[in-house]
Write an enzyme that holds these catalytic residues in place. Structure first.
Site, mmCIF file in Angstrom:
data_model
loop_
_atom_site.group_PDB
_atom_site.id
_atom_site.type_symbol
_atom_site.label_atom_id
_atom_site.label_comp_id
_atom_site.label_asym_id
_atom_site.label_seq_id
_atom_site.Cartn_x
_atom_site.Cartn_y
_atom_site.Cartn_z
ATOM 1 C CG ASP A 725 8.671 2.626 5.216
ATOM 2 O OD1 ASP A 725 8.400 3.004 6.315
ATOM 3 O OD2 ASP A 725 8.675 2.960 4.118
ATOM 4 C CE LYS A 729 7.174 6.218 4.917
ATOM 5 N NZ LYS A 729 8.401 5.885 3.781
#
Ligand code: ADP
Ligand code: ASP
Ligand code: MG
Length: 869
Positions: A725, A729
């Site tokens: 994750d 980003k």
């Protein structure tokens, strides 16, 4: 005369008449006196009110009951009720003639008509009244059968036979309504009906049926001399010609009948009842956003009607204008609505009142250099067309006179070509005229309004709207009254044209069709936030956010105008259709609304894969879903390219740090000439939480379970612990800096033990404690050195990137964070000494949904006339 007064007069008439008759055995004085006195009664006193009910208001028994209520609650004492045939009846009757012309037996079709009428009558009447009515129908059906036999023998239905056939619908409706009112009005107020073949005489001219007023007025007088009750039902549509033969006022002609009758009887008001709330800014069947026009001038109504607004017949305006009768168009299904008032005065609200279209036209173009400067060419052309009975709806004549373009009803296109070719045979042979071409399947779209006169820019807006929608304009006309601008376009484009032109003139530039995919915590919270703010945004910024589609994986809701958001959850729970993203997209991207946006609140890779297509088609995209913008470099480039081609925007601020202004800050820095050297951040709320809370006293695995239970971690905590994750980003941040970086290009430290990567979630949670010692060891090691453990993402302007655990000093801002906070430091030319820091909650439904909503408002500021706030 007040009602009581008239009752007394009525009785007096009868007494006087009786007396006269007694002393007047021949009846010489009896009948004239009776008639005169009766006329005095009927013509004196209060004025008449005329109602007209169209076929749509008389479709079935329920409609008749509704009509009955409207009539009986009218305060006027003298009421004329003009009726059309029951909806669809005229077509059905005319179809009988077609069947007979083909030599087929029309009995079955006639019986279907009879059954419908009988069923309606049985629901409304009983006893003698019903028997009388059905007997009359039986007689009519025999007459119809005779006409059809003749038509079948001749294989052709002359106009006169067609007129007679078509007119039965109005006779039947009038008889039925009169009988129904008679049964409900009481006091003998109702029950009579007037057959307008006894009253209205017309002469057919090139401009349509023209009334012979003197004859009609005298005829009305005679009819009123009979025992007409206070509420008289009047047949619309039918009349007689000057030879006394039955004729009609043309399709949709009952409006005209009503206006003629209102003029003859000097009514002070005419209400035309239909199935819409009034005259609308466009046909609501084609433009879902059409708005009611509260007040129109006669001219505006006439122009709209002539150009296709079938809600009113164009000729109905003539008698109303001549007699100063205000016409109100109203909805019989919604009688509480005030409707549209058509009168000599109109409220000057805006410039364009309505947009209409006439379909089924043919465009005839006559072209030739030999026409230049030759006087009389147009005269010859129109004379030839007139002789051949070809009516011309629109003329466009360039001042160069090199070409003349006319629009005629489609079925007359080839006749027009033949007539023109014959009339100009010499010029065609001699080459002065090069060609006479006909293009079929054309439509005229017109914008209409008294207020257009003298206002520059209306035509520009009209044509710009058509142009933006890629609709080609073949011919243009504007009358010198400037009340109407018309364009001829291909019939395939007509609905789209109406919608885009309507949205161009009627809707705020900030009207947005919104589709939301994903109704989980973020999507759901966003919908609630939009529901709460909608009215305020509309009031304050004229921002019209219309959530018109909501989808989740199993099913979806589509709303024509908008989905009411007060109970969308239960509506979606209990209904909707199976989710079909193609249909969803088509619905959101409606061409009657200026802008469309799809908000993807899922984490779905497949949906992310559709963004490029949507953007290419002009649909804006907003999302907190990281999949697309952190996907392959190739797809990222495609998104950018397709969006540029589609003129659309994509906003995804919430993919990094939820609503924290991280991407916006990067853009502001870069756009204002700063150079970003490095970015360092804690980008995962979950990992921030785990290491903020972990102090060695409670096993790491237990904190993971707590985080999951409190909603700080994904249902499968490995999604966070794997570091993917954060890596996504970081990829998004890198691309904002213009770096070409993909997942796989940089190291990502996974906190998921190798052996637990493939097992199920439950097993993972069960076995995780076995690794607590490893985390404990790392923690103690850092602590001994006076440092803290943090999961950090780093990036520099050379494309060096890394994601993993770091030991950071106690003094570092990374060491002093709260719960799920995110924190990002930027080192730039301008922020060289001290980094620019953005810190705050970087997860949670409220903040993330708020961030998505913020993106939506940002999008609005890119659209229309400029910034929103
Ligand atoms: P009636 O049977 O009452 O005479 P019509 O079907 O003849 O009704 O006319 C009403 C219909 O006219 C409406 O249902 C609507 O679809 C259509 N219409 C076309 N243009 C307009 C417009 N500008 N405003 C309102 N209705 C319109
Ligand atoms: N019944 C006729 C028609 O269908 C007239 C009308 O409805 O106004 O055209
Ligand atoms: Mg009508």
């Amino acid at each position: 005369m007040p009602r009581r007064g008239r009752e007394v007069a009525r009785i007096a008439v009868k007494l006087i008449a009786k007396k006269t008759a007694d002393g007047d055995p021949s009846g010489r004085y009896y009948w004239p006196l009776c008639a005169t006195l009766s006329t005095v009664v009927k013509m004196s006193g209060t004025k008449w009110k005329i109602h007209k009910f169209g076929g749509s208001s008389l479709a079935d028994a329920g409609c008749f009951e509704r009509v009955g209520k409207i009539v009986l609650s009218t305060p006027h004492e003298r009421i004329g009720v003009v009726v059309s045939a029951m909806g669809g009846m005229t077509n059905a009757l005319l179809e009988l003639a077609v069947i007979a012309e083909q030599g087929d037996d029309a009995t079955t079709a006639l019986n279907v008509i009879g059954q419908r009428y009988a069923d309606t009558a049985k629901s409304l009447l009983s006893g003698d009244a019903l028997v009388r009515l059905l007997d009359l129908w039986k007689e009519d059906s025999l007459d119809i059968g005779n006409i059809l036999d003749t038509v079948a023998r001749a294989h052709s239905a002359p106009q006169r036979s067609r007129d007679i056939m078509a007119g039965y619908g109005e006779l039947w409706a009038a008889r039925l309504l009169a009988a129904y009112l008679d049964a409900h009005a009481g006091n003998g107020r109702a029950g009579s009906w007037i057959d307008t073949r006894r009253v209205i005489t017309v002469r057919h001219s090139d401009l349509g049926p023209a009334v012979n007023w003197d004859r009609s007025r005298a005829a009305l007088q005679r009819v009123l001399d009979e025992d007409i009750s206070d509420i008289a039902v009047i047949t619309g549509f039918i009349a007689v010609d000057e030879q006394g033969m039955q004729t009609t006022l043309g399709r949709n002609g009952s409006d005209y009948s009503a206006a003629i009758f209102a003029a003859l009887i000097e009514a002070d008001a005419l209400d035309i009842w239909t199935d819409v709330d009034g005259v609308m800014s466009a046909d609501p069947r084609q433009v879902p956003d059409a708005e009611i026009i509260h007040s129109l001038s006669y001219n505006e109504a006439m122009e709209l009607a002539y150009f296709g607004a079938r809600v009113i017949h164009p000729q109905a305006m003539g008698p109303a204008i001549d007699n100063g009768i205000a016409v109100v168009i109203r909805n019989s299904f919604h009688p509480g609505h005030a409707g549209s008032r058509i009168s000599a005065v109109t409220e000057p609200n805006g410039q364009v009142k309505g947009i209409t279209a006439i379909s089924g036209m043919a465009l005839v173009n006559i072209e030739g250099s030999g026409m230049i400067g030759v006087p009389g060419t147009a005269d010859r052309l129109f004379a030839a067309l007139k002789d051949a009975g070809v009516s011309v709806t629109l003329i466009s004549h360039a001042s160069s006179e090199h070409s003349i373009c006319i629009a005629v009803p489609g079925e007359l296109g080839s006749r027009a070509k033949r007539v023109i070719s014959d009339a100009f045979a010499d010029e065609l042979a001699g080459g002065q005229i090069q060609s006479v071409d006909v293009t079929d399947r054309q439509s005229i779209v017109a914008v209409v309004g008294d207020g257009m006169a003298g206002h520059p820019g209306i035509a520009a807006r009209f044509f710009a709207n058509l142009g933006h929608a890629g609709i080609n304009v073949r011919a243009i006309a504007q009358g010198s009254s400037e009340r109407n601008i018309s364009a001829v376009i291909d019939s395939n484009d007509v609905t789209r044209a109406l919608r885009v032109v309507h949205s161009g003139f009627y809707l705020s530039d900030k009207t947005i069709s919104v589709g939301i995919i994903g109704t989980g915590v973020i999507g759901g919270t966003l919908l609630d936030q939009m529901h709460n703010e909608r009215e305020r945004l509309q009031r304050k910024f004229k921002l019209d956010l219309r959530v018109r589609a909501i989808a989740r994986s199993s099913h979806m809701l589509l709303g024509e105008r908008r989905i009411e958001l007060d109970d969308w959850r239960s509506v979606l729970e209990n209904g909707g259709k199976s989710t079909d993203l193609k249909a969803f997209e088509r619905h959101v991207h409606a061409d009657h609304l200026p802008h469309a946006v799809i908000i993807d609140c899922t984490a779905d890779e497949e949906i992310a894969g559709k963004y490029a297509d949507w953007l290419a088609r002009g649909i804006h995209v907003i999302t907190p879903n990281k999949k697309a913008f952190s996907g392959s470099q190739e797809y990222y480039k495609k998104i950018c390219k397709d969006a540029a081609e589609g003129g659309s925007h994509y906003l995804y601020e919430t993919t990094v740090g939820a609503a924290l202004p991280i991407l916006r800050t990067i853009r502001d820095l870069v756009d204002t000439g700063d150079r970003i050297h490095s970015i360092r951040g804690i980008l995962s709320g979950t990992l921030a939480y785990l290491f903020n809370v972990y102090d060695g006293s409670k096993p790491f695995s237990e904190i993971v379970v707590d985080a999951r239970q409190n909603g700080f971690a994904e249902p499968d905590p490995r999604d966070d612990l794997s570091g993917m994750d954060v890596a996504r980003k970081l990829t998004i941040l890198a691309r904002e800096l213009g770096l070409e970086l993909e997942i796989g290009d940089f190291p990502v430290q996974s906190l998921v033990p190798e052996a637990l990567r493939e097992v199920g979630v439950d097993e993972f949670l069960q076995r995780l404690p076995a690794y607590d010692a490893q985390v404990q060891a790392l923690y103690q090691e850092a602590r001994a050195a006076g440092l803290k453990l943090r999961y950090v993402a780093t990036l520099d302007d050379q494309g060096h990137a890394a994601v993993g655990l770091e030991k950071v000093p106690q003094t570092d801002s990374f060491s002093n964070m709260q719960l799920t906070d995110n924190l990002v430091q930027f080192r730039t030319d301008r922020y060289a000494q001290n980094p620019l820091v953005i810190q705050g909650p970087g997860a949670g439904p409220e903040v993330t949904a708020g961030g998505v909503f913020g993106d939506l408002l940002k999008l609005v500021s890119f659209l229309g006339d400029g910034p929103l706030i």
